[in-house]
Structure formats: structure tokens, C-alpha cells
Write a protein that holds these residues in place. Structure first.
Motif, PDB file in Angstrom:
ATOM      1  N   UNK A 320     -12.645 -16.483  -6.239  1.00  0.00           N
ATOM      2  CA  UNK A 320     -12.853 -17.162  -4.931  1.00  0.00           C
ATOM      3  C   UNK A 320     -14.336 -17.585  -4.741  1.00  0.00           C
ATOM      4  N   UNK A 321     -15.233 -16.828  -5.297  1.00  0.00           N
ATOM      5  CA  UNK A 321     -16.547 -17.179  -4.893  1.00  0.00           C
ATOM      6  C   UNK A 321     -17.346 -17.364  -6.218  1.00  0.00           C
ATOM      7  N   UNK A 322     -16.685 -17.151  -7.250  1.00  0.00           N
ATOM      8  CA  UNK A 322     -17.319 -17.430  -8.557  1.00  0.00           C
ATOM      9  C   UNK A 322     -18.033 -18.774  -8.585  1.00  0.00           C
ATOM     10  N   UNK A 323     -19.201 -19.202  -9.213  1.00  0.00           N
ATOM     11  CA  UNK A 323     -19.677 -20.376  -9.061  1.00  0.00           C
ATOM     12  C   UNK A 323     -20.218 -21.026  -7.685  1.00  0.00           C
ATOM     13  N   UNK A 324     -19.978 -20.397  -6.809  1.00  0.00           N
ATOM     14  CA  UNK A 324     -20.219 -20.837  -5.404  1.00  0.00           C
ATOM     15  C   UNK A 324     -21.602 -21.610  -5.366  1.00  0.00           C
ATOM     16  N   UNK A 325     -21.708 -22.868  -4.666  1.00  0.00           N
ATOM     17  CA  UNK A 325     -22.640 -23.965  -5.106  1.00  0.00           C
ATOM     18  C   UNK A 325     -24.099 -23.176  -4.580  1.00  0.00           C
ATOM     19  N   UNK A 326     -24.166 -22.669  -3.556  1.00  0.00           N
ATOM     20  CA  UNK A 326     -25.621 -21.952  -3.171  1.00  0.00           C
ATOM     21  C   UNK A 326     -25.924 -21.108  -4.287  1.00  0.00           C
ATOM     22  N   UNK A 327     -25.058 -20.243  -4.987  1.00  0.00           N
ATOM     23  CA  UNK A 327     -25.432 -19.224  -5.889  1.00  0.00           C
ATOM     24  C   UNK A 327     -25.786 -19.913  -7.127  1.00  0.00           C
ATOM     25  N   UNK A 328     -24.836 -20.949  -7.385  1.00  0.00           N
ATOM     26  CA  UNK A 328     -25.003 -21.823  -8.790  1.00  0.00           C
ATOM     27  C   UNK A 328     -26.422 -22.570  -8.590  1.00  0.00           C
ATOM     28  N   UNK A 329     -26.931 -22.900  -7.373  1.00  0.00           N
ATOM     29  CA  UNK A 329     -28.152 -23.653  -7.486  1.00  0.00           C
ATOM     30  C   UNK A 329     -29.256 -22.702  -7.585  1.00  0.00           C
ATOM     31  N   UNK A 330     -29.033 -21.376  -7.207  1.00  0.00           N
ATOM     32  CA  UNK A 330     -30.194 -20.081  -7.228  1.00  0.00           C
ATOM     33  C   UNK A 330     -30.113 -20.002  -8.733  1.00  0.00           C
ATOM     34  N   UNK A 331     -29.321 -19.902  -9.357  1.00  0.00           N
ATOM     35  CA  UNK A 331     -29.123 -19.549 -10.904  1.00  0.00           C
ATOM     36  C   UNK A 331     -29.832 -20.492 -11.591  1.00  0.00           C
ATOM     37  N   UNK A 332     -29.169 -21.830 -11.454  1.00  0.00           N
ATOM     38  CA  UNK A 332     -29.983 -22.811 -12.139  1.00  0.00           C
ATOM     39  C   UNK A 332     -31.507 -22.754 -11.953  1.00  0.00           C
TER      40      UNK A 332
END
Ligand SMILES: Cc1ncc(COP(=O)(O)O)c(C=O)c1O
Length: 440
Positions: A320-332
Motif C-alpha cells: 500500500x505505501x511502497x513508493x509513496x510519493x513523499x517518501x520517494x521524493x525524499x529518497x531521490x
């Protein structure tokens, strides 16, 4: 005096005022005790294992409580804040994603997820062209274990076993717990009943070499789908012997066994390489990442070749939360910062100096220090008397140097890769003072 984690009695601390450290109260700060007590009222005891500090803000390599105390952070939280806590560029990337009003998407397509996936493929070895995102390191490992089993089962119905290393750590779900931890049943389940076998620590006192260790445990290749191992184990922070790793990879290739390198803790620049397995010059089939991948929000990843990642059918492997946009932005942005600030190289360079400083420290306490190991900013010091490890950590905390408690007779030095050089060696000096006092 030792301070047990369940003991919230404030212990007087000498005032400390340096460029980086400030201790102005007893520890734990008397004002924090009620808050920590209330937290413990609602949380199970499993959450009470860290030093009693009420975190108020964490910035770069500094952690502060609300009462004027400030610590040099040698913990990176729990080996997470590779680019430092709350890096301004990371905050800006997270804010921009919030302002774009896209903070959840599940598996629906988003540009930011594609950008992160593309970036992960770019930093992975050639040929690893697919990535899937999750929220925790445990989930990433669970996914890798499942993929390895699927791959084995394609070859033969009994080729579904997993081999791992004793006392490693891969997370808290059942498969991850079966792979990690000391020998013995997990939640009452014997590993062998589920075709899970552990080998002794490579290079450790119980290991006689890869083939010999397999034989001594009765492990046969036709029953093995995959091997999972931390590229550098989090508790010893040692590299495995090179011939062992060479042989393991050879054996796996010869028997169509997949190898997962768990880079959740030691990856993303921590050991002076982007991935710790690079130290061996080998390439695994699957890489799992987490923690430092975002240095902040929950993001983890499994990286590998299409043929392996596509073993799960559409809809059969997602979260469900995998690749969440806020988390993805942080990782990028975290990966951008690591590149821009050349943090992999910095970790390697500072790590050399750190290793030399710890060697001098160990030489002063030969009788007490069993070993000290590491690469990059991934070091641990192990003591002959296990009771002393946490006491040293608490002594350091009372002087403004933050580490986490391990309860196992060692302490870890894993600061943000951005740590100021003077702050790092000031902190090592403090460890030295505490050891001199405690061990004299
Ligand atoms: C090597 C390793 N693998 C997996 C995990 C599990 O990650 P998480 O706590 O994000 O589930 C950890 C966490 O400490 C770890 O150190």
C-alpha cells in the motif's frame, strides 16, 4: 554508575559546553522523565531499549532535547541519517512534494516513483534493471526471500530452502526472523522445519570455510533456493573473508542458487562504497536497501534483474505505501545529496582516520577491547566484558555524545556521513575519556 534503560532516575552530569556539545541538566533530564514515563505507559517494553533522551530536534549530526542539551550523533538514529538529519535539500524536496498535493498514490503511476526507480537502477550493477519499493527493510527482505523461493521452485519442488548467517539481522517478519538471529527456534518454530539453515559467521571462530560449513549443517544444493546475507554484518561491522565470498558466489552460480545481499544497514555509502558488497568485487542477484536510502522517511527497495523481479505475477507483489510519493521524493533527493556532496568518498576517507583513531583507543585498553572493526563510517568496538558496553554508551551520553545501546557488549560508531571532522574526533575523544575512567 551504570544507568539501566528502565531506570529513569536522573544522574548528575558535569556541565559540558563545546562548539558541538551541550549538557546542562542531569541525564535523563528531570523535565523529560514524566514524558518518557507516559510514553512507556502506552508502548510495550520492546520499545524501551534506547537511552532515555527526549528527542526534540535533529539537524545534521546534532540531536537536541527541549531542555538545552545537545549531542554529537554517532548513531544516525539507527544507521539511517546518512546525509544527516533534516538536510535542508531533503526538507525542500519533501516540502515540494507536499505542496504538489500528491502525498499518496499506491501503485498508480507517478513521476517521482519512476525517477527514483530509474535512479536506483542507475546506481546498481549493470544488468539489474528492475526495482520495487516498500516501506521497511524487513519488507524488502521478505520480498527477496519470496523471489528466491519462487526461482528455486521453478527448478524443482524441493528447491525452496534459504541459507543465511547466524546472528545476522534481516528484520522482524517471520521469514526475516528465521533468516536472522542466533540459532534456536523462532516463535517456537524450528528453522529446519521450514527449510531455513544458518551458517556460522564467515571468518568467525565457528567457521571452517564455506563448503565445510555447508557440509557440517547437512545442506545440499538441491534443497536450496537462495542465500541471504548482510554484505557487512551490522553487529560485527566486519568484512567476510574474500575467499569465502568468492567460493559462496561460485557455489551459488554452479547450483542455480540466488544470492541476496542485504544492504539495508551497510548500503548507500555507509562503508565507503555505494554498496558494501563492492568491497568483495562480486555482484549478487538481489540487493535490498532501506534506512539510509531516504535518510528519513520509510522507503526500502529490492533491486535485481527483470527475470527475477518478474517472477511475481501482476498484483502479486506490491504494498500500500511502497513508493509513496513523499517518501520517494525524499529518497531521490537523498541520492542526489550523496552524489552532490560526494558522501561515498567522504565516508571512505573519514573512515580511514576513524579506524586509526580507534586503533589508538584500543591500544590504550588492550585488556578490555576484544575487537574493533569497520569500513567507512561503519565501525563497532567490542568489549571482553559485555556488561560494560552499555555503561560506556551511557557515560558518553552524559557528556554529549549519542550512541545507541546494543545490550550485547559493543557500541557502534555510525555517524551521519556529513559529520564535521572535528566533531567526529571530539566525540571519539569523549569515548576515550569515558573508557579511561570506567576501565582504569
Ligand atoms: C541489515 C538489516 N536488514 C534489515 C533490517 C530491517 O529494516 P527495518 O527495521 O526497516 O524493517 C535492518 C534494521 O535494522 C537491518 O539492519
Amino acid at each position: 554508575m551504570a544507568l539501566h534503560v528502565s531506570d529513569l532516575t536522573p544522574v548528575e552530569a558535569e556541565p559540558v559546553h563545546t562548539r558541538f556539545r551541550r549538557i546542562v541538566t542531569s541525564i535523563p533530564a528531570p523535565q523529560s522523565v514524566e514524558e518518557i514515563r507516559r510514553l512507556r505507559e502506552f508502548e510495550p517494553q520492546s520499545m524501551a531499549g534506547m537511552p532515555p533522551i527526549l528527542w526534540d530536534s535533529a539537524e545534521g549530526f546534532l540531536v537536541r532535547d527541549p531542555y538545552g542539551n545537545q549531542w554529537i550523533d554517532l548513531s544516525s538514529g539507527i544507521v539511517v541519517a546518512n546525509v544527516g538529519h533534516a538536510h535542508p535539500d531533503l526538507l525542500a524536496a519533501i516540502r515540494a512534494q507536499l505542496d504538489a498535493k500528491l502525498i499518496f498514490s499506491y501503485a498508480f503511476a507517478t513521476k517521482v516513483r519512476r525517477e527514483l526507480l530509474q535512479r536506483l537502477v542507475a546506481i546498481a550493477p549493470h544488468g539489474m534493471n528492475k526495482t520495487i519499493l516498500f516501506s521497511s527493510g524487513t519488507e524488502a527482505n521478505e520480498c527477496a526471500l519470496s523471489l528466491m523461493r519462487k526461482h528455486g521452485l521453478q527448478q524443482a519442488p524441493a528447491k525452496l530452502g534459504i541459507v543465511s548467517i547466524e546472528s545476522s539481522y534481516h528484520g522482524r517478519t517471520l521469514s526475516a526472523k528465521l533468516a536472522g538471529g542466533p540459532p534456536g527456534p523462532i516463535d517456537g518454530i524450528s528453522r529446519e522445519s521450514l527449510s531455513q539453515w544458518q551458517l556460522p559467521l564467515p571468518g568467525g571462530p565457528d567457521s571452517r570455510g564455506f563448503d565445510e560449513d555447508l557440509a557440517s549443517r547437512g545442506i545440499v544444493p538441491k534443497a536450496v533456493a537462495g542465500i541471504i546475507l548482510e554484505s557487512m554484518p551490522g553487529w560485527t561491522t566486519t568484512l567476510y573473508p574474500q575467499p569465502y565470498m568468492q567460493r559462496l558466489m561460485q557455489w551459488a552460480a554452479a547450483h542455480n542458487v540466488l544470492v541476496t545481499m542485504d544492504e539495508v544497514q551497510c548500503g548507500i555509502g555507509r562503508t565507503g562504497r555505494m554498496f558494501a558488497f563492492e568491497h568483495y568485487g562480486v555482484v549478487p542477484d538481489l540487493i535490498t536497501c532501506g534506512k539510509g536510502l531516504s535518510s528519513s522517511l520509510p522507503v526500502s527497495a529490492v533491486i535485481g534483474r527483470e527475470a527475477i523481479l518478474n517472477l511475481a505475477s501482476p498484483g502479486d507483489m506490491s504494498s500500500t505505501f511502497g513508493g509513496n510519493p513523499v517518501c520517494a521524493a525524499a529518497a531521490l533527493e537523498c541520492l542526489n545529496i550523496i552524489e552532490r556532496e560526494k558522501l561515498v568518498e567522504r565516508s571512505a576517507r573519514l573512515g580511514e582516520e576513524l579506524g586509526a583513531a580507534l586503533e589508538r583507543l584500543a591500544a590504550r585498553h588492550r585488556v578490555h577491547v576484544k575487537s574493533h572493526n569497520g569500513r567507512g563510517l561503519f565501525y563497532s568496538v567490542h568489549l571482553n566484558n559485555p556488561a560494560i558496553g552499555d555503561e560506556i554508551v551511557m557515560g558518553c551520553i552524559r557528556r554529549g555524545v549519542l550512541m545507541f545501546l546494543t545490550g550485547r557488549g559493543f557500541f557502534k560508531i555510525v555517524p551521519p556521513l556529513t559529520i564535521d571532522r572535528d566533531a567526529l574526533f571530539e566525540a571519539i575523544g569523549v569515548i576515550g575519556e569515558v573508557m579511561d575512567e570506567r576501565l582504569k
